[in-house]
Write a protein that holds these residues in place. Structure first.
Motif, PDB file in Angstrom:
ATOM      1  N   UNK A 249      44.343  43.505  37.787  1.00 33.74           N
ATOM      2  CA  UNK A 249      44.249  43.203  39.186  1.00 33.74           C
ATOM      3  C   UNK A 249      44.146  44.703  40.078  1.00 33.74           C
ATOM      4  N   UNK A 250      43.198  44.766  41.074  1.00 31.81           N
ATOM      5  CA  UNK A 250      43.144  45.945  41.681  1.00 31.81           C
ATOM      6  C   UNK A 250      43.881  45.771  42.982  1.00 31.81           C
TER       7      UNK A 250
ATOM      8  N   UNK B 282      41.273  35.625  43.387  1.00 28.17           N
ATOM      9  CA  UNK B 282      42.479  35.875  43.765  1.00 28.17           C
ATOM     10  C   UNK B 282      43.466  34.736  44.041  1.00 28.17           C
ATOM     11  N   UNK B 283      44.928  35.106  44.036  1.00 27.86           N
ATOM     12  CA  UNK B 283      45.623  33.909  44.533  1.00 27.86           C
ATOM     13  C   UNK B 283      45.876  32.869  43.597  1.00 27.86           C
TER      14      UNK B 283
ATOM     15  N   UNK C 160      38.677  40.214  43.661  1.00 25.57           N
ATOM     16  CA  UNK C 160      38.561  40.001  45.208  1.00 25.57           C
ATOM     17  C   UNK C 160      37.660  40.581  45.950  1.00 25.57           C
ATOM     18  N   UNK C 161      36.462  40.675  45.384  1.00 27.31           N
ATOM     19  CA  UNK C 161      35.562  41.140  45.925  1.00 27.31           C
ATOM     20  C   UNK C 161      35.191  42.778  46.228  1.00 27.31           C
ATOM     21  N   UNK C 162      36.257  43.245  45.808  1.00 28.89           N
ATOM     22  CA  UNK C 162      36.271  44.793  45.972  1.00 28.89           C
ATOM     23  C   UNK C 162      35.317  45.593  44.875  1.00 28.89           C
ATOM     24  N   UNK C 163      34.953  46.744  45.308  1.00 26.81           N
ATOM     25  CA  UNK C 163      34.050  47.677  44.693  1.00 26.81           C
ATOM     26  C   UNK C 163      34.401  48.058  43.118  1.00 26.81           C
ATOM     27  N   UNK C 164      35.720  47.892  43.171  1.00 27.53           N
ATOM     28  CA  UNK C 164      36.182  48.440  42.016  1.00 27.53           C
ATOM     29  C   UNK C 164      36.052  47.366  40.628  1.00 27.53           C
TER      30      UNK C 164
END
Lengths: 142, 208
Positions: A73-74, A56-57, A32-36
């Motif tokens: 999934x974060x 995602x999605x 999702x492009x997040x840092x995690x």
């Protein structure tokens, strides 16, 4: 969008002493492009686990239609428990283990996610131990 | 014979917690029995008693988690609501992965526990009803003759009487008679109901 671990940005991960798990199918990571996400990918590479990133999605649903060992999934701070995502994934891939990473979850968030169909919840701050434990046990029992 | 009322089994080594939980649960008209040690509960537990367990995680001797695993080994389906003053995420994950119905951190609001107990009792009632229904189907299937069993298998595969007759080497009329016996013995009022029973029985065999 699929991004195999061969192109992963992970380069500095330490190796693990554990026996390497075997799975014919990759671990899918929802990017999702997040840092995690980068950290998850780095750790999976360090664990020598084959992984692929997917968007995602709808992209996630397309990815799980192919065989996967599990999906990671974060989902932010736990107030965004991805119940609908897990439900949609299980409609496409019944029984696929979905591991949810939550930033600072409390026990209630954890129980809610597990009741919503998650295979496990990992704390964002304890990714290494959480992934090691949950992914290894999943791959070894596969 | 009426079914026994559900009982909430409390397993906690802290006498004060046991007393207060017993009082709380009885205050809403439910039966409660309390145990100070996991072994005491396991020695007294009869699987045919409906109810649920409110189980402390940390106890001397056998822990709550170990007791849950022992119940799993015994094939018990009674829902377990864990309570703990020292809960964390990995512990909650482990408990839920081993089949806990819920996991609640102390201190909790009385109503929160009562809500969970209520849901656990509903789950137990559903599980028991499903088990009874499956046992009834098994009994009915056992009452079928080998030929009726064969006809049932073919009917639930969607085959027509004429086709079944040809496969079994009997007349269509004979198949109709066997089919009527099957419907009567299985107490199925439609083909759909018979198919459902066959699927349940197959699932049951797979799980056993």
């Amino acid at each position: 969008m699929l991004r195999p671990n061969g192109k992963s940005p992970a380069t500095t991960a330490a190796s693990t002493d554990r026996p390497q798990p075997h799975s014919r199918h990759p671990v899918l990571v929802v990017d999702d492009g997040g840092p995690h996400v980068l950290e998850i990918e780095r750790l999976l590479t360090a664990m020598r686990v084959s992984w692929e990133a997917c968007g995602p999605g709808r992209d996630t649903l397309d990815a799980v239609r192919r065989e996967a060992a599990c999906l990671i999934a974060h989902c932010g701070n736990g107030k965004e428990i991805p119940g609908p995502l897990i439900e949609a994934v299980h409609q496409v891939a019944p029984g696929l283990a979905v591991i949810v990473v939550i930033d600072n979850p409390d026990v209630a968030d954890t129980v809610a996610a597990m009741r919503g169909g998650a295979h496990a919840v990992i704390e964002g701050g304890a990714l290494a131990t959480g992934l090691l434990h949950q992914v290894f046990s999943l791959l070894q029992s596969a | 014979m009426t079914a026994p009322s559900p009982t909430v089994f409390i397993v906690d080594d802290d006498e004060a917690v046991r007393s207060s939980l017993r009082m709380l649960i009885r205050s809403v008209g439910l039966q409660a029995r309390a145990f100070g040690l996991a072994h005491e509960f396991l020695d007294a537990y009869a699987p045919d008693l409906p109810g649920c367990i409110v189980l402390d995680v940390r106890m001397p001797g056998m822990s709550g988690m170990e007791m849950q695993q022992e119940l799993n080994r015994r094939g018990a389906t009674i829902p377990v609501v864990f309570i703990t003053g020292h809960g964390d995420v990995p512990m909650a994950v482990e408990a839920m992965q081993h089949g806990a119905f819920d996991f609640l951190q102390k201190p909790f609001r009385d109503q929160d526990l009562l809500d969970r107990v209520q849901r656990a009792l509903e789950r137990d009632a559903q599980t028991r009803a499903a088990f009874t229904a499956r046992a009834t189907i098994r009994e009915r299937i056992q009452s079928l003759t080998p030929r009726e069993l064969e006809v049932m298998r073919l009917v639930t595969m969607g085959k027509a009487n004429k086709v079944i007759g040809a496969e079994l080497g009997v007349s269509q009329r004979t198949v109709e008679i066997h089919r009527a016996h099957v419907m009567e013995k299985m107490q199925a009022n439609s083909l759909a109901a018979l198919v459902r029973m066959a699927l349940d029985a197959a699932q049951d065999t797979e799980n056993s």
